[in-house]
Design a protein around this motif. Structure first.
Motif, PDB file in Angstrom:
ATOM      1  N   PHE A  50     -23.357 -46.699 120.596  1.00  9.09           N
ATOM      2  CA  PHE A  50     -22.014 -46.308 120.196  1.00  9.09           C
ATOM      3  C   PHE A  50     -21.253 -45.786 121.399  1.00  9.09           C
ATOM      4  CE2 PHE A  50     -24.155 -42.300 120.280  1.00  9.09           C
ATOM      5  CZ  PHE A  50     -23.178 -41.338 120.531  1.00  9.09           C
ATOM      6  N   THR A  51     -19.966 -46.005 121.394  1.00 13.68           N
ATOM      7  CA  THR A  51     -19.062 -45.454 122.406  1.00 13.68           C
ATOM      8  C   THR A  51     -17.749 -45.106 121.727  1.00 13.68           C
ATOM      9  OG1 THR A  51     -20.040 -46.757 124.209  1.00 13.68           O
ATOM     10  CG2 THR A  51     -17.825 -45.880 124.559  1.00 13.68           C
ATOM     11  N   VAL A  52     -17.252 -43.909 122.031  1.00 13.85           N
ATOM     12  CA  VAL A  52     -15.961 -43.461 121.532  1.00 13.85           C
ATOM     13  C   VAL A  52     -15.174 -42.895 122.706  1.00 13.85           C
ATOM     14  CG1 VAL A  52     -14.745 -41.781 120.081  1.00 13.85           C
ATOM     15  CG2 VAL A  52     -16.806 -42.939 119.210  1.00 13.85           C
ATOM     16  N   MET A  53     -13.979 -43.420 122.930  1.00 13.69           N
ATOM     17  CA  MET A  53     -13.085 -42.867 123.943  1.00 13.69           C
ATOM     18  C   MET A  53     -11.762 -42.518 123.282  1.00 13.69           C
ATOM     19  SD  MET A  53     -13.823 -45.154 127.371  1.00 13.69           S
ATOM     20  CE  MET A  53     -13.602 -46.729 126.562  1.00 13.69           C
ATOM     21  N   VAL A  54     -11.391 -41.259 123.390  1.00  7.56           N
ATOM     22  CA  VAL A  54     -10.123 -40.767 122.855  1.00  7.56           C
ATOM     23  C   VAL A  54      -9.280 -40.301 124.033  1.00  7.56           C
ATOM     24  CG1 VAL A  54      -8.983 -39.104 121.346  1.00  7.56           C
ATOM     25  CG2 VAL A  54     -11.231 -40.043 120.706  1.00  7.56           C
ATOM     26  N   ASN A  55      -8.131 -40.923 124.233  1.00  8.90           N
ATOM     27  CA  ASN A  55      -7.204 -40.534 125.300  1.00  8.90           C
ATOM     28  C   ASN A  55      -5.930 -39.993 124.672  1.00  8.90           C
ATOM     29  OD1 ASN A  55      -7.693 -42.846 128.117  1.00  8.90           O
ATOM     30  ND2 ASN A  55      -9.149 -41.609 126.977  1.00  8.90           N
ATOM     31  N   GLY A  56      -5.490 -38.832 125.159  1.00  9.07           N
ATOM     32  CA  GLY A  56      -4.230 -38.287 124.703  1.00  9.07           C
ATOM     33  C   GLY A  56      -3.060 -39.020 125.333  1.00  9.07           C
ATOM     34  N   THR A  57      -1.869 -38.654 124.909  1.00 10.17           N
ATOM     35  CA  THR A  57      -0.639 -39.197 125.459  1.00 10.17           C
ATOM     36  C   THR A  57       0.278 -38.026 125.794  1.00 10.17           C
ATOM     37  OG1 THR A  57       0.491 -39.344 123.323  1.00 10.17           O
ATOM     38  CG2 THR A  57      -0.894 -41.213 123.953  1.00 10.17           C
ATOM     39  N   SER A  58       1.469 -38.331 126.282  1.00 12.94           N
ATOM     40  CA  SER A  58       2.408 -37.264 126.602  1.00 12.94           C
ATOM     41  C   SER A  58       2.789 -36.458 125.365  1.00 12.94           C
ATOM     42  CB  SER A  58       3.672 -37.839 127.253  1.00 12.94           C
ATOM     43  OG  SER A  58       4.286 -38.784 126.381  1.00 12.94           O
ATOM     44  N   SER A  59       2.748 -37.088 124.187  1.00  9.93           N
ATOM     45  CA  SER A  59       3.068 -36.376 122.952  1.00  9.93           C
ATOM     46  C   SER A  59       1.837 -35.776 122.283  1.00  9.93           C
ATOM     47  CB  SER A  59       3.770 -37.318 121.966  1.00  9.93           C
ATOM     48  OG  SER A  59       2.942 -38.425 121.663  1.00  9.93           O
ATOM     49  N   THR A  60       0.646 -36.190 122.718  1.00  9.25           N
ATOM     50  CA  THR A  60      -0.608 -35.608 122.213  1.00  9.25           C
ATOM     51  C   THR A  60      -1.494 -35.273 123.405  1.00  9.25           C
ATOM     52  OG1 THR A  60      -1.590 -37.813 122.004  1.00  9.25           O
ATOM     53  CG2 THR A  60      -0.525 -36.879 120.040  1.00  9.25           C
ATOM     54  N   PRO A  61      -1.100 -34.273 124.201  1.00 10.93           N
ATOM     55  CA  PRO A  61      -1.794 -34.041 125.476  1.00 10.93           C
ATOM     56  C   PRO A  61      -3.156 -33.376 125.360  1.00 10.93           C
ATOM     57  CG  PRO A  61      -0.105 -32.394 125.143  1.00 10.93           C
ATOM     58  CD  PRO A  61       0.034 -33.373 124.006  1.00 10.93           C
ATOM     59  N   ALA A  65     -14.827 -49.477 124.914  1.00 10.87           N
ATOM     60  CA  ALA A  65     -16.017 -49.127 124.138  1.00 10.87           C
ATOM     61  C   ALA A  65     -16.961 -50.319 124.058  1.00 10.87           C
ATOM     62  CB  ALA A  65     -15.613 -48.665 122.745  1.00 10.87           C
ATOM     63  N   GLN A  66     -16.394 -51.501 123.888  1.00 13.83           N
ATOM     64  CA  GLN A  66     -17.199 -52.720 123.840  1.00 13.83           C
ATOM     65  C   GLN A  66     -17.954 -52.921 125.152  1.00 13.83           C
ATOM     66  OE1 GLN A  66     -15.432 -56.417 121.998  1.00 13.83           O
ATOM     67  NE2 GLN A  66     -15.460 -57.070 124.143  1.00 13.83           N
ATOM     68  N   GLY A  67     -17.284 -52.632 126.271  1.00 17.55           N
ATOM     69  CA  GLY A  67     -17.923 -52.788 127.569  1.00 17.55           C
ATOM     70  C   GLY A  67     -19.046 -51.794 127.789  1.00 17.55           C
ATOM     71  N   VAL A  68     -18.808 -50.514 127.470  1.00 21.59           N
ATOM     72  CA  VAL A  68     -19.860 -49.511 127.657  1.00 21.59           C
ATOM     73  C   VAL A  68     -21.059 -49.827 126.778  1.00 21.59           C
ATOM     74  CG1 VAL A  68     -20.432 -47.066 127.642  1.00 21.59           C
ATOM     75  CG2 VAL A  68     -18.117 -47.776 128.234  1.00 21.59           C
ATOM     76  N   ASN A  69     -20.808 -50.276 125.555  1.00 18.99           N
ATOM     77  CA  ASN A  69     -21.922 -50.649 124.680  1.00 18.99           C
ATOM     78  C   ASN A  69     -22.700 -51.846 125.227  1.00 18.99           C
ATOM     79  OD1 ASN A  69     -21.568 -48.611 122.850  1.00 18.99           O
ATOM     80  ND2 ASN A  69     -20.491 -49.858 121.330  1.00 18.99           N
ATOM     81  N   ALA A  70     -21.990 -52.773 125.873  1.00 19.98           N
ATOM     82  CA  ALA A  70     -22.685 -53.904 126.506  1.00 19.98           C
ATOM     83  C   ALA A  70     -23.607 -53.401 127.610  1.00 19.98           C
ATOM     84  CB  ALA A  70     -21.668 -54.894 127.074  1.00 19.98           C
ATOM     85  N   LEU A  71     -23.141 -52.402 128.373  1.00 22.09           N
ATOM     86  CA  LEU A  71     -23.993 -51.805 129.405  1.00 22.09           C
ATOM     87  C   LEU A  71     -25.211 -51.146 128.776  1.00 22.09           C
ATOM     88  CD1 LEU A  71     -24.403 -50.854 132.411  1.00 22.09           C
ATOM     89  CD2 LEU A  71     -23.244 -48.750 131.701  1.00 22.09           C
ATOM     90  N   ASN A  72     -25.000 -50.371 127.707  1.00 19.27           N
ATOM     91  CA  ASN A  72     -26.123 -49.698 127.055  1.00 19.27           C
ATOM     92  C   ASN A  72     -27.127 -50.689 126.485  1.00 19.27           C
ATOM     93  OD1 ASN A  72     -25.170 -47.115 127.611  1.00 19.27           O
ATOM     94  ND2 ASN A  72     -24.026 -46.958 125.691  1.00 19.27           N
ATOM     95  N   GLU A  73     -26.621 -51.795 125.935  1.00 19.78           N
ATOM     96  CA  GLU A  73     -27.543 -52.817 125.422  1.00 19.78           C
ATOM     97  C   GLU A  73     -28.309 -53.472 126.569  1.00 19.78           C
ATOM     98  OE1 GLU A  73     -27.722 -56.679 122.449  1.00 19.78           O
ATOM     99  OE2 GLU A  73     -25.762 -55.967 123.160  1.00 19.78           O
ATOM    100  N   TYR A  74     -27.629 -53.721 127.671  1.00 16.07           N
ATOM    101  CA  TYR A  74     -28.279 -54.314 128.843  1.00 16.07           C
ATOM    102  C   TYR A  74     -29.420 -53.423 129.333  1.00 16.07           C
ATOM    103  CZ  TYR A  74     -28.794 -55.875 133.716  1.00 16.07           C
ATOM    104  OH  TYR A  74     -29.288 -56.318 134.928  1.00 16.07           O
ATOM    105  N   MET A  75     -29.163 -52.120 129.397  1.00 10.48           N
ATOM    106  CA  MET A  75     -30.217 -51.205 129.854  1.00 10.48           C
ATOM    107  C   MET A  75     -31.332 -51.092 128.822  1.00 10.48           C
ATOM    108  SD  MET A  75     -29.349 -50.538 132.870  1.00 10.48           S
ATOM    109  CE  MET A  75     -30.609 -49.316 133.267  1.00 10.48           C
ATOM    110  N   PHE A  76     -31.002 -51.198 127.540  1.00  8.83           N
ATOM    111  CA  PHE A  76     -32.015 -51.189 126.486  1.00  8.83           C
ATOM    112  C   PHE A  76     -32.992 -52.357 126.656  1.00  8.83           C
ATOM    113  CE2 PHE A  76     -33.415 -52.456 122.178  1.00  8.83           C
ATOM    114  CZ  PHE A  76     -34.007 -51.276 121.755  1.00  8.83           C
ATOM    115  N   GLN A  77     -32.468 -53.481 127.099  1.00  6.44           N
ATOM    116  CA  GLN A  77     -33.300 -54.671 127.295  1.00  6.44           C
ATOM    117  C   GLN A  77     -34.133 -54.590 128.576  1.00  6.44           C
ATOM    118  OE1 GLN A  77     -33.569 -56.770 124.921  1.00  6.44           O
ATOM    119  NE2 GLN A  77     -31.814 -56.159 123.667  1.00  6.44           N
ATOM    120  N   ARG A  78     -33.800 -53.661 129.466  1.00  4.30           N
ATOM    121  CA  ARG A  78     -34.566 -53.494 130.716  1.00  4.30           C
ATOM    122  C   ARG A  78     -35.738 -52.562 130.458  1.00  4.30           C
ATOM    123  NH1 ARG A  78     -31.820 -54.560 135.566  1.00  4.30           N
ATOM    124  NH2 ARG A  78     -33.869 -54.136 136.472  1.00  4.30           N
ATOM    125  N   SER A  79     -36.835 -53.110 129.972  1.00  7.97           N
ATOM    126  CA  SER A  79     -37.973 -52.278 129.580  1.00  7.97           C
ATOM    127  C   SER A  79     -38.542 -51.473 130.744  1.00  7.97           C
ATOM    128  CB  SER A  79     -39.073 -53.156 128.967  1.00  7.97           C
ATOM    129  OG  SER A  79     -39.483 -54.172 129.879  1.00  7.97           O
TER     130      SER A  79
END
Length: 492
Positions: free
Chosen positions: A459-470, A383-397
């Motif tokens: 903002f970025t939200v990533m939710v990944n399931g697991t074998s017990s929460t597929p 999420a931190q990385g995707v937000n860094a990308l979004n901020e980078y593009m925000f700065q590219r007027s």
């Protein structure tokens, strides 16, 4: 040791260790501050990487408003497409167009005869459609060509055929019941998919099936769709199969006699041959005879071949609108392959090109990209990385307005499932979602928000399931995200 040379067992062991550390971090209430509703999913066993923060403007500093293990690398699914969009805009600019050419080693004679092969050289245009091929054939006709004594050859020398990397795409070589798994080639048309229109016939009789892009279907059709009484239930399935080297569409079901025609799209088993068949049909319609055979090659046009006709595709800004708004996997992976400078690129090369772009994004951190679409479950980011990308593009007027335009405001989004949450969430947020269901559920979302005082945030939200929460529903995730963002928007 590089990520690409790491043994598989070592990669799994490393991922397991990271998972243990991430679960420990999730247990800390302070990490979830500001994302209290979303944090409910952590206690249920889902893996989460999330961050929402304000962007700095002028003398105002950016501020993290909420986070849950923001540096945890998870599968982003189609959120990957924002990387593809940003890298494409950075490489070519919004007005760039891909060019498709017709070439030959000869020039037409005075009687309109072309005594050589006619070669279509694919330019990797992700948005090439039948209308573009029609304009191309019209331009060839205008040069005086009326007859080709050689062969019609479709060249996918730039890239193609591209090896399949996902189960759905590998299955599509022989059988497909969808369009999202379209195979890839630099000489593809109509997003690598066949299209037919199903319309009602006489009650009790078969439905009428016609091609969307030619006078007659360019492949076999087994029509088992019957026409029912007015207002009866309509429903049918369609599967494209390959038998004895020939593609065939099998349709079964029923359609009401008063129903509107419905279009059905299914991925082609060989998109370059699909292009060849479509082009040959159009050449015949315009009045140009092909006396030789029709073939596909991965070799470029001969050195002495020159351009006879060409067509430029849509500007990149239009391609990105379609790719992002409808989360088109074919277009995204085509763009990623186009970023590779060497010929005969494969998805690994496309992933490396995207990673090279990300290396120049300040504050991003590690990333693993194996495709531009996000269909590959090996893609990893935070999420931190995707937000860094979004901020980078925000700065590219120069590029930000085009990048932002590809995101969806929930209230007006073409994808109905995002039309959720409060009126504040619906009107103050622009987002891109990502979804995978196998081997476990992935629900990811990223974008921008505007606060009540008109501050910009990412903002970025990533939710990944697991074998017990597929599995987890999109409504569950979006409702929780909406509640947390509502508070942030109101409080700032």
């Amino acid at each position: 040791m590089s990520r690409r040379s790491m043994p598989f067992w070592s990669y799994i062991a490393l991922s397991a260790a990271m998972a243990v550390l991430s679960l420990t971090a999730m247990a800390s209430p302070s990490r979830a501050a500001g994302l209290d509703h979303l944090a409910e999913l952590s206690s249920q066993g889902y893996r989460i990487s999330a961050e929402a923060r304000l962007l700095g403007t002028g003398d105002q500093q950016g501020e993290v408003l909420g986070s849950i293990t923001p540096d945890l690398m998870l599968t982003p699914a189609s959120v990957t497409k924002v990387y593809t969009a940003a890298a494409s805009l950075d490489a070519w600019g919004p007005q760039y167009r891909f060019t498709t050419e017709l070439k030959s080693a000869a020039r037409p004679s005075t009687d309109g005869t072309l005594n050589s092969d006619l070669i279509l050289e694919g330019g990797g245009d992700p948005s090439l459609v039948s209308e573009d091929l029609w304009r191309l054939t019209q331009r060839l006709y205008q040069t005086g060509v009326r007859r080709v004594t050689g062969n019609l050859v479709v060249s996918q020398a730039l890239f193609g055929p591209v090896n399949c990397r996902t189960t759905d795409r590998c299955d599509a070589l022989e059988r497909s019941d969808n369009a999202y798994s379209a195979l890839l080639t630099s000489a593809g048309v109509n997003y690598g998919s066949w299209c037919v229109q199903v319309a009602p016939g006489a009650v009790g009789g078969p439905a009428r099936v016609t091609s969307c892009n030619s006078h007659e279907p360019l492949f076999g059709v087994d029509n088992h769709v019957t026409t029912g009484a007015a207002s009866s239930t309509s429903g049918f399935g369609a599967v494209r199969v390959v038998e004895d080297g020939q593609e065939r569409l099998v349709l079964r079901g029923s359609i009401a006699s008063n129903a509107l025609p419905q279009e059905v799209y299914r991925a082609s088993g060989d998109p370059a041959r699909q292009t060849a068949a479509t082009l040959k049909s159009m050449l015949e319609l315009v009045g140009i005879d092909i006396e030789g055979t029709v073939s596909v090659t991965s070799d470029p046009a001969p050195g002495g071949a020159t351009r006879l006709a060409a067509v430029d595709g849509k500007p990149l800004q239009e391609i990105l609108l379609r790719m992002l708004n409808y989360s088109n996997n074919y277009m995204a992976d085509m763009l990623a392959l186009d970023l590779v400078e060497a010929p005969q690129a494969q998805l690994d090369d496309a992933g490396a090109a995207l990673e090279a772009f990300v290396a120049g994004v300040p504050g991003h951190g590690p990333v693993v990209l194996e495709s531009g679409s996000g269909l590959t479950v090996g893609n990893r980011t935070s999420a931190q990385g995707v937000n860094a990308l979004n901020e980078y593009m925000f700065q590219r007027s120069d590029l930000f307005p085009l990048y932002l335009a590809g995101l969806q405001t929930p209230t007006n989004g073409p994808m109905r499932f995002i039309r959720r949450g409060s009126s504040t969430f619906q009107s103050h947020v622009m987002l891109k979602t990502g979804t995978l269901n196998q081997p476990v559920a992935v629900r990811a979302v990223t974008g921008y928000f505007r606060t009540s005082s008109n501050r910009w945030g990412v903002f970025t939200v990533m939710v990944n399931g697991t074998s017990s929460t597929p599995y987890i529903s999109w409504s569950r995730v979006l409702d929780l995200v909406s509640l947390d963002l509502d508070r942030m928007i109101a409080n700032h």
